[in-house]
Structure formats: C-alpha cells, structure tokens
Design a protein around this motif. Structure first.
Motif, PDB file in Angstrom:
ATOM      1  N   SER A 138      15.727  84.425 -35.278  1.00 15.73           N
ATOM      2  CA  SER A 138      14.683  83.513 -35.770  1.00 15.73           C
ATOM      3  C   SER A 138      14.449  82.365 -34.795  1.00 15.73           C
ATOM      4  CB  SER A 138      15.078  82.962 -37.144  1.00 15.73           C
ATOM      5  OG  SER A 138      15.215  84.003 -38.086  1.00 15.73           O
ATOM      6  N   ALA A 165       0.796  89.477 -32.697  1.00 18.29           N
ATOM      7  CA  ALA A 165       1.732  89.651 -33.812  1.00 18.29           C
ATOM      8  C   ALA A 165       2.650  90.847 -33.574  1.00 18.29           C
ATOM      9  CB  ALA A 165       0.966  89.826 -35.122  1.00 18.29           C
ATOM     10  N   GLY A 166       2.080  91.941 -33.060  1.00 19.55           N
ATOM     11  CA  GLY A 166       2.896  93.112 -32.753  1.00 19.55           C
ATOM     12  C   GLY A 166       3.951  92.802 -31.703  1.00 19.55           C
ATOM     13  N   ILE A 193       6.784  90.781 -33.288  1.00 21.41           N
ATOM     14  CA  ILE A 193       7.693  91.602 -34.093  1.00 21.41           C
ATOM     15  C   ILE A 193       8.663  92.361 -33.192  1.00 21.41           C
ATOM     16  CG2 ILE A 193       7.816  93.580 -35.655  1.00 21.41           C
ATOM     17  CD1 ILE A 193       5.089  92.598 -36.760  1.00 21.41           C
ATOM     18  N   PHE A 233      11.178  89.931 -31.792  1.00 18.60           N
ATOM     19  CA  PHE A 233      12.172  89.570 -32.807  1.00 18.60           C
ATOM     20  C   PHE A 233      13.238  90.657 -32.919  1.00 18.60           C
ATOM     21  CE2 PHE A 233      13.762  89.855 -37.160  1.00 18.60           C
ATOM     22  CZ  PHE A 233      14.217  88.550 -37.383  1.00 18.60           C
ATOM     23  N   ALA A 234      12.791  91.917 -32.968  1.00 16.93           N
ATOM     24  CA  ALA A 234      13.730  93.031 -33.079  1.00 16.93           C
ATOM     25  C   ALA A 234      14.611  93.131 -31.845  1.00 16.93           C
ATOM     26  CB  ALA A 234      12.965  94.331 -33.285  1.00 16.93           C
ATOM     27  N   VAL A 254      10.525  97.239 -38.490  1.00 23.31           N
ATOM     28  CA  VAL A 254       9.864  96.782 -37.266  1.00 23.31           C
ATOM     29  C   VAL A 254       8.881  97.825 -36.754  1.00 23.31           C
ATOM     30  CG1 VAL A 254      10.261  96.318 -34.806  1.00 23.31           C
ATOM     31  CG2 VAL A 254      11.655  95.181 -36.532  1.00 23.31           C
ATOM     32  N   LEU A 270       5.779  97.899 -39.039  1.00 20.32           N
ATOM     33  CA  LEU A 270       4.926  96.729 -38.816  1.00 20.32           C
ATOM     34  C   LEU A 270       4.213  96.797 -37.468  1.00 20.32           C
ATOM     35  CD1 LEU A 270       7.206  93.866 -40.216  1.00 20.32           C
ATOM     36  CD2 LEU A 270       5.083  94.716 -41.209  1.00 20.32           C
ATOM     37  N   THR A 271       4.924  97.271 -36.443  1.00 19.52           N
ATOM     38  CA  THR A 271       4.315  97.406 -35.119  1.00 19.52           C
ATOM     39  C   THR A 271       3.161  98.398 -35.153  1.00 19.52           C
ATOM     40  OG1 THR A 271       6.447  96.926 -34.066  1.00 19.52           O
ATOM     41  CG2 THR A 271       4.751  97.939 -32.701  1.00 19.52           C
TER      42      THR A 271
END
Length: 223
Positions: A14, A146-147, A150, A153-154, A207, A210-211
């Motif tokens: 995060s 946004a992709g 994500i 983040f992963a 992930v 969402l991607t």
C-alpha cells in the motif's frame, strides 16, 4: 500460520503503490513530452531497467546506495537518525523500485494513445497545461493507468529478491508473504507455507481479473 507477514505485505504494498503511482505518472508524462527521441530512449531504458534486472541485483544496488557505510546511508543515519537497511522502510523502497517500471510503462502507453487533436483543441480553448492534464488526459488514460497501478501493487506485494537483500527476513518486522513462504519451506513447515501460498494465489487471481477489466475498458476508450 502467523498474521504478521500478511499485515507487513499489505502495509508495504500500500505504501509502495502510493509512491509508485505518483512517480510513475510524473515519469511517464515527462518522457512523453520530451522532444529528443535519443534522450527519450536512454531515459526509458534507465527507468525500465529494474523490470529486466534480477531482483537480487537491484537489492545489491540498493545496499550500495543505502548501506550504513555508504554516503547516502551515512547521511541519513548521521543527520536524521534513520537506518534504512533491515527496516520496514527498506521493504517499501525495494517494492517501489521493482514495481515502478510496470506503473511507468503502463502510464506511458496510455498517454501515448491519446488523440493529440483533443489536447490541441483544449489548448485552443485557453485551458492551462495542468487543467488539460487533469481534465482531458487523465480521464482518457485512466483505464491504462489504473491497470498499471494494479499490476504495480501486485508486483510490490510479491517482491522477494530485492527485499531479502536490503530488508532481510526479520520476523514481525520485514518478513513479507514471499519471505514467509521461503522461511516456512526451509523450516519444513509445508502446511503454513501452503496457507501463505493460497493467500498469494487469491490476490494474484483478483489482480489478473482487474487487469483484464481495465484492459477491456482501455480498448473501448481508444476504438
């Protein structure tokens, strides 16, 4: 199974994505606006380097930079009393460095696909460059950005090599999920390792979904 690796991993990922997102946007916008193609290629290569180098190599380079016997490490310790190596901060730095190229390249690709005529039209209407960026460029580039966020983040959540090098594998302090899996397997605790693996698999599946979702939205935006 201990909860501390899960909590440390989520906190690290995060904090890392907050930094990576902003740095990736800034770097992508800077490179896209650059006029010289030669300089752009060189800088792009430097910014993308952590994506292709082995994570242990990046961890070694981070040790060279932040080690207590190195100039930057010495300055931080002497004037701020901050020791980066073998601290939670080191896990964040490792995650940022390793995940940054994914955010940067995704944002750059999204920015480059925007129709330049829309930007020129906004300028003819008297909009400032800052307003154009937030009102025109970002809404159009949002699915790709946004992709990338994500994925970054992963990647930060799953970082192992660089984290092990600069932060170590200290229980309740720097032991993230990947390090916990390694430690449990090394100790022969396959059951605990399996629980951690299941958690990582579930996060990775979310992930990917969402991607794919944001990739689909991006394709629709630029048709």
């Amino acid at each position: 199974m201990q909860m501390s690796p899960i909590i440390i991993s989520i906190k690290t990922a995060s904090a890392a994505i907050a930094l990576t997102f902003l740095l990736g946007l800034f770097a992508a916008r800077w490179i896209v606006k650059m006029k010289s193609e030669k300089i752009k290629m060189i800088l792009d290569g430097i910014l993308t380097l952590p994506l292709v180098l082995p994570p242990t190599v990046m961890g070694f380079l981070l040790l060279i930079v932040f080690g207590v016997n190195r100039p930057i490490g010495k300055l931080l310790l002497k004037f701020l009393g901050v020791k980066i190596v073998f601290s939670w901060t080191a896990t964040v730095i490792a995650a940022v460095v390793i995940s940054f190229p994914l955010m940067y390249r995704s944002a750059r690709s999204a920015f480059e696909q925007i129709d330049q005529n829309l930007i020129m039209a906004a300028r003819t209407l008297g909009m400032s460059e800052r307003t154009i960026f937030w009102k025109v460029i970002m809404p159009l580039a949002l699915p790709g950005v946004a992709g990338g966020g994500i994925l970054a983040f992963a990647r930060g959540l799953g970082e192992f090599g660089a984290t092990a090098m600069i932060a170590g594998n200290i229980e309740n302090k720097t032991r993230t999920l990947p390090l916990a899996i390694y430690a449990e397997v090394a100790a022969g605790n396959m059951k605990s390792a399996s629980y951690y693996v299941i958690i990582v698999l579930l996060i990775s599946f979310v992930v990917v979904v969402l991607t794919n979702y944001f990739s689909l939205k991006e394709r629709k935006y630029f048709k």
